[in-house]
Design an enzyme around this catalytic site. Sequence first.
Site, mmCIF file in Angstrom:
data_model
loop_
_atom_site.group_PDB
_atom_site.id
_atom_site.type_symbol
_atom_site.label_atom_id
_atom_site.label_comp_id
_atom_site.label_asym_id
_atom_site.label_seq_id
_atom_site.Cartn_x
_atom_site.Cartn_y
_atom_site.Cartn_z
ATOM 1 C CB CYS A 194 5.709 -29.496 -26.912
ATOM 2 S SG CYS A 194 3.445 -29.914 -27.150
ATOM 3 C CD GLU A 213 0.889 -23.745 -16.986
ATOM 4 O OE1 GLU A 213 1.152 -24.255 -17.571
ATOM 5 O OE2 GLU A 213 1.380 -23.513 -17.049
ATOM 6 C CG HIS A 264 -0.058 -23.092 -22.305
ATOM 7 N ND1 HIS A 264 0.314 -22.086 -21.866
ATOM 8 C CD2 HIS A 264 0.805 -23.840 -23.874
ATOM 9 C CE1 HIS A 264 0.677 -21.638 -23.016
ATOM 10 N NE2 HIS A 264 1.049 -23.024 -24.055
ATOM 11 C CB CYS A 298 -1.906 -20.628 -17.391
ATOM 12 S SG CYS A 298 -1.311 -21.985 -18.783
ATOM 13 C CB CYS A 327 0.585 -18.052 -20.298
ATOM 14 S SG CYS A 327 -0.586 -19.246 -20.499
ATOM 15 C CE1 TYR A 346 8.797 -18.785 -22.850
ATOM 16 C CE2 TYR A 346 7.107 -17.446 -22.441
ATOM 17 C CZ TYR A 346 7.807 -18.570 -23.474
ATOM 18 O OH TYR A 346 7.085 -18.067 -24.749
HETATM 19 ZN ZN LIG Z 1 -0.275 -21.099 -19.911
#
Ligand SMILES: [Zn+2]
Length: 145
Positions: free
Chosen positions: A30, A76, A74, A105, A102, A123
């Site tokens: 990414c 996780e 993601h 997750c 997030c 974040y």
């Molecule tokens: Zn996430």
Amino acid sequence: MNAPFPLDKQQLLDLRYMRMARIWAENSYCIRRKVGALLVKDKMIISDGYNGTPSGFENNCEDAQNISLPYVLHAEANAITKVARSSNSSEGATLYVTASPCMECAKLIIQSGIKRVVYGEKYRIMDGIDLLQRAGIEVLFLKEQ
Ligand SMILES: [Zn+2]
């Protein structure tokens, strides 16, 4: 490392596993953001993950407008689903992740029985961390050093 007091064994392990998670993040193809995760149980790494597309999909995380593709997993989620395919269990494990989880997750972390989350970067949206704490999961922010 200039700690004002000697670090205990757990703190040293936390720092080292977090360093490994940061190195693992380098696997991500990414462009916008590279995140790495490790699942540790009884001092063994039982799973690992970095953000990326599901198996069999092309190695692009972003579209032509540099927007993240909706099917990117993601770090996780990749670590947790990898352990689901193994004979191991995430019950009672510690998750090391280079960025704060997030909301999506956080739900997976709670349901997979992970008891402790160590993360390395805050974040802008922290609702995932709030959810983890509401679920009684120990959460530790570990600054890069
Ligand atoms: Zn996430």
